[in-house]
Write an enzyme that holds these catalytic residues in place. Structure first.
Site, PDB file in Angstrom:
ATOM      1  N   ASN A 111      66.894  16.334  86.725  1.00  0.00           N
ATOM      2  CA  ASN A 111      66.060  17.572  86.803  1.00  0.00           C
ATOM      3  C   ASN A 111      65.447  17.466  88.211  1.00  0.00           C
ATOM      4  O   ASN A 111      64.472  16.891  88.334  1.00  0.00           O
ATOM      5  CB  ASN A 111      64.986  17.453  85.657  1.00  0.00           C
TER       6      ASN A 111
ATOM      7  N   LYS B 288      63.547  14.101  88.548  1.00  0.00           N
ATOM      8  CA  LYS B 288      63.463  13.169  87.323  1.00  0.00           C
ATOM      9  C   LYS B 288      65.006  12.940  86.733  1.00  0.00           C
ATOM     10  O   LYS B 288      65.968  13.642  86.917  1.00  0.00           O
ATOM     11  CB  LYS B 288      62.598  13.783  86.070  1.00  0.00           C
TER      12      LYS B 288
ATOM     13  N   ARG C  54      69.617  20.290  85.239  1.00  0.00           N
ATOM     14  CA  ARG C  54      68.801  21.345  84.831  1.00  0.00           C
ATOM     15  C   ARG C  54      68.616  22.469  85.844  1.00  0.00           C
ATOM     16  O   ARG C  54      68.444  22.356  86.914  1.00  0.00           O
ATOM     17  CB  ARG C  54      67.420  20.760  84.297  1.00  0.00           C
TER      18      ARG C  54
ATOM     19  N   HIS D 114      62.461  27.623  79.219  1.00  0.00           N
ATOM     20  CA  HIS D 114      62.201  26.627  78.128  1.00  0.00           C
ATOM     21  C   HIS D 114      63.239  26.596  77.200  1.00  0.00           C
ATOM     22  O   HIS D 114      62.970  26.257  75.702  1.00  0.00           O
ATOM     23  CB  HIS D 114      60.959  26.493  77.555  1.00  0.00           C
TER      24      HIS D 114
ATOM     25  N   LEU E 111      53.886  24.739  74.389  1.00  0.00           N
ATOM     26  CA  LEU E 111      52.871  25.098  75.003  1.00  0.00           C
ATOM     27  C   LEU E 111      52.573  23.726  75.820  1.00  0.00           C
ATOM     28  O   LEU E 111      52.095  22.567  75.578  1.00  0.00           O
ATOM     29  CB  LEU E 111      51.803  25.129  73.845  1.00  0.00           C
TER      30      LEU E 111
ATOM     31  N   ASN F 214      52.014  22.830  80.618  1.00  0.00           N
ATOM     32  CA  ASN F 214      51.559  23.601  81.728  1.00  0.00           C
ATOM     33  C   ASN F 214      51.914  24.980  81.914  1.00  0.00           C
ATOM     34  O   ASN F 214      51.223  25.824  82.070  1.00  0.00           O
ATOM     35  CB  ASN F 214      51.823  22.639  82.925  1.00  0.00           C
TER      36      ASN F 214
ATOM     37  N   ARG G 280      49.176  30.025  85.812  1.00  0.00           N
ATOM     38  CA  ARG G 280      49.520  31.535  85.731  1.00  0.00           C
ATOM     39  C   ARG G 280      49.008  32.549  84.785  1.00  0.00           C
ATOM     40  O   ARG G 280      48.447  32.215  83.540  1.00  0.00           O
ATOM     41  CB  ARG G 280      51.159  31.401  85.317  1.00  0.00           C
TER      42      ARG G 280
ATOM     43  N   GLU H 289      52.013  19.465  71.080  1.00  0.00           N
ATOM     44  CA  GLU H 289      52.238  18.146  70.846  1.00  0.00           C
ATOM     45  C   GLU H 289      50.873  17.321  70.588  1.00  0.00           C
ATOM     46  O   GLU H 289      50.598  16.473  69.457  1.00  0.00           O
ATOM     47  CB  GLU H 289      53.045  17.268  71.456  1.00  0.00           C
TER      48      GLU H 289
ATOM     49  N   GLU I 198      64.241  17.901  76.313  1.00  0.00           N
ATOM     50  CA  GLU I 198      64.976  18.817  77.070  1.00  0.00           C
ATOM     51  C   GLU I 198      66.355  18.038  77.716  1.00  0.00           C
ATOM     52  O   GLU I 198      67.362  18.413  77.820  1.00  0.00           O
ATOM     53  CB  GLU I 198      64.202  19.491  77.984  1.00  0.00           C
TER      54      GLU I 198
HETATM   55  P1  AMP Z   1      53.466  19.766  79.734  1.00  0.00           P
HETATM   56  O1  AMP Z   1      53.320  20.494  80.805  1.00  0.00           O
HETATM   57  O2  AMP Z   1      54.259  19.782  78.645  1.00  0.00           O
HETATM   58  O3  AMP Z   1      53.548  18.091  80.349  1.00  0.00           O
HETATM   59  O4  AMP Z   1      51.953  19.793  79.527  1.00  0.00           O
HETATM   60  C1  AMP Z   1      50.702  19.581  80.004  1.00  0.00           C
HETATM   61  C2  AMP Z   1      49.647  20.098  79.180  1.00  0.00           C
HETATM   62  O5  AMP Z   1      49.448  19.199  78.032  1.00  0.00           O
HETATM   63  C3  AMP Z   1      48.082  19.848  80.040  1.00  0.00           C
HETATM   64  O6  AMP Z   1      47.455  21.019  79.792  1.00  0.00           O
HETATM   65  C4  AMP Z   1      47.614  18.939  79.204  1.00  0.00           C
HETATM   66  O7  AMP Z   1      46.337  18.594  79.421  1.00  0.00           O
HETATM   67  C5  AMP Z   1      47.879  18.792  77.974  1.00  0.00           C
HETATM   68  N1  AMP Z   1      47.959  17.723  77.055  1.00  0.00           N
HETATM   69  C6  AMP Z   1      46.843  17.326  76.200  1.00  0.00           C
HETATM   70  N2  AMP Z   1      46.965  16.311  75.680  1.00  0.00           N
HETATM   71  C7  AMP Z   1      48.056  15.557  76.111  1.00  0.00           C
HETATM   72  C8  AMP Z   1      48.658  14.315  76.201  1.00  0.00           C
HETATM   73  N3  AMP Z   1      48.053  13.410  75.484  1.00  0.00           N
HETATM   74  N4  AMP Z   1      49.631  13.956  77.188  1.00  0.00           N
HETATM   75  C9  AMP Z   1      50.038  14.756  78.041  1.00  0.00           C
HETATM   76  N5  AMP Z   1      49.511  16.043  77.971  1.00  0.00           N
HETATM   77  C10 AMP Z   1      48.503  16.482  77.065  1.00  0.00           C
END
Ligand code: AMP
Length: 397
Positions: free
Chosen positions: A7, A14, A90, A179, A208, A210, A240, A333, A385
């Site tokens: 990726n 990654k 990816r 996604h 859900l 970033n 965004r 999650e 993914e």
């Molecule tokens: P992602 O893009 O899937 O890595 O998600 C990032 C988002 O998940 C950020 O807004 C984080 O604040 C939120 N988030 C909340 N709790 C956690 C956690 N324990 N570990 C990683 N991301 C978290």
């Protein structure tokens, strides 16, 4: 069979090496600061973490270092590159050039070049990643796995914008989504967990993180998704804006003296929950700020949950019913208060959350957080993914 999943980002990369017989991750890691001084590789294998600090001027240097580590006497997991059967890459956006996972060859790379602009931050990086692997592993079979493939099944009335149809045909401007590998994975996992056949289920999958997107999945097939021509559309995200009246952009550009390019950069990087709250794009910071009484953090979180709720309602209607809601990715999650707010007040639709199960800490496994009497199952499913990319690559071979 062993598949290496790559990726590639513009300055990062990654990877995961996956054993397809067991679907176990044998090694994984990432390179940071490619093309910038202070390059770094973090490699995880045998339960250990190995760090190499070395300048990585190009993606080819990064891939070379990854392979060096994979065959390393101490940190390695394979004896030679020959043990890697194929590489899955990816790719964020496919436009209409690709509808499914595709083997890398000259023609595919020509098409990749033509669709670079569809995801200017991501697609050129994927090309760099593919070319780096081709340089370091000449002759190795490689696949392009697109985030958009899962959404190719959307019917015309869902995927088209109401613009001049000839312009759609000429410029291919329409909804593509994003996604897709995540939505596909969690929908499949939901069916397995529920012991049901995916072909008979109506599911709304909420990725859900970033970047956030929500999809309506009917019988395992995507029928609609919240992201659009680019990942700027849909619910508000970390930085965004999500959906916005395009006339407002023109107005903002004029008022703030921005070009269209600057306006788009603003909408991509300075808006979303960061722009509204003025606090952070990170939901952990936002929840902490809201709990400390910050009204704009509260507003940002409320806007996010309300927008997700509206998509959920719209997709329930599009699906003609609902069997399950799946939450995945960083926020899906982990951020229980957001899940709670999205689902609040939907009991009339058979959606009832078990507050205690919802508040339990994420332990990386699948959780059913629905109340006993909830007609719709509410699941938290960690996304994977890389595994979908590996599966798609293996299937293509
Ligand atoms: P992602 O893009 O899937 O890595 O998600 C990032 C988002 O998940 C950020 O807004 C984080 O604040 C939120 N988030 C909340 N709790 C956690 C956690 N324990 N570990 C990683 N991301 C978290």
């Amino acid at each position: 069979m062993k598949i290496l999943v790559i990726n590639a980002g513009s300055s990062s990369l990654k990877y995961q090496l996956i054993n397809m017989e067991t679907e176990e991750v044998i090694a994984k890691g990432g390179c940071e600061r490619i093309g910038i001084e202070g390059g770094k590789l973090t490699h995880k294998a045998h339960g250990e973490t190995y760090v190499v600090e070395r300048d990585l001027p190009t993606h080819t240097d990064a891939i070379s270092l990854v392979l060096e580590k994979l065959v390393d006497k101490e940190a390695g997991v394979i004896s030679s590159m020959d043990e890697i059967d194929a590489v899955g890459h990816r790719v964020v956006a496919s436009g209409e050039a690709f509808t499914e996972t595709t083997l890398v060859d000259e023609r595919a790379m020509e098409l990749m070049d033509e669709i670079k602009d569809l995801a200017p931050l991501h697609n050129p990086a994927a090309i760099l990643g593919v070319n780096a692997c081709r340089a370091v592993m000449p002759g190795k079979k490689m696949a392009l796995v697109f985030d958009t493939s899962f959404h190719q099944t959307m019917p015309d009335y869902a995927k088209l914008y109401a613009i001049d149809y000839d312009d759609y045909l000429k410029y291919k401007v329409r909804r593509y989504g994003a996604h897709g590998t995540s939505h596909k994975y969690v929908a499949g996992e939901a069916a397995k967990y529920l012991g049901r056949d995916l072909s008979e289920l109506k599911i709304v999958t909420c990725h859900l993180g970033n970047g956030s997107s929500i999809s309506a999945v009917k019988g395992g097939v995507c029928i609609d998704t919240s992201m659009g021509f680019t990942p700027l559309a849909g619910v508000p995200m970390g930085t965004r804006s999500g959906d916005i009246d395009v006339a407002a952009i023109d107005y903002l550009c004029e008022k703030k003296g921005m070009t269209m390019e600057q306006g788009l950069a603003y909408l991509n990087k300075k808006c979303g929950v960061l722009g509204v709250s003025g606090v952070s794009s990170d939901f952990r910071d936002l929840v902490a700020a809201k709990d400390a009484g910050n009204d704009r953090a509260r507003l940002a979180l409320d806007m996010f949950s309300y927008s997700c709720k509206k998509y959920l309602g719209a997709y329930m209607a599009a699906l003609g019913g609902l069997d399950a809601i799946v939450f995945t990715a960083g926020i899906g999650e982990n951020t229980s208060v957001v899940r709670r707010d999205i689902l609040a007040g939907l009991e009339a639709f058979g959606i009832a959350l078990d507050e205690e199960k919802n508040a339990a800490k994420n332990d990386g496994s699948i959780h059913d957080i629905s109340a006993k009497h909830s007609r719709v199952k509410i699941l938290v499913i960690p996304t994977n993914e890389e595994l979908v990319i590996a599966r798609e690559t293996a299937a293509l071979l």
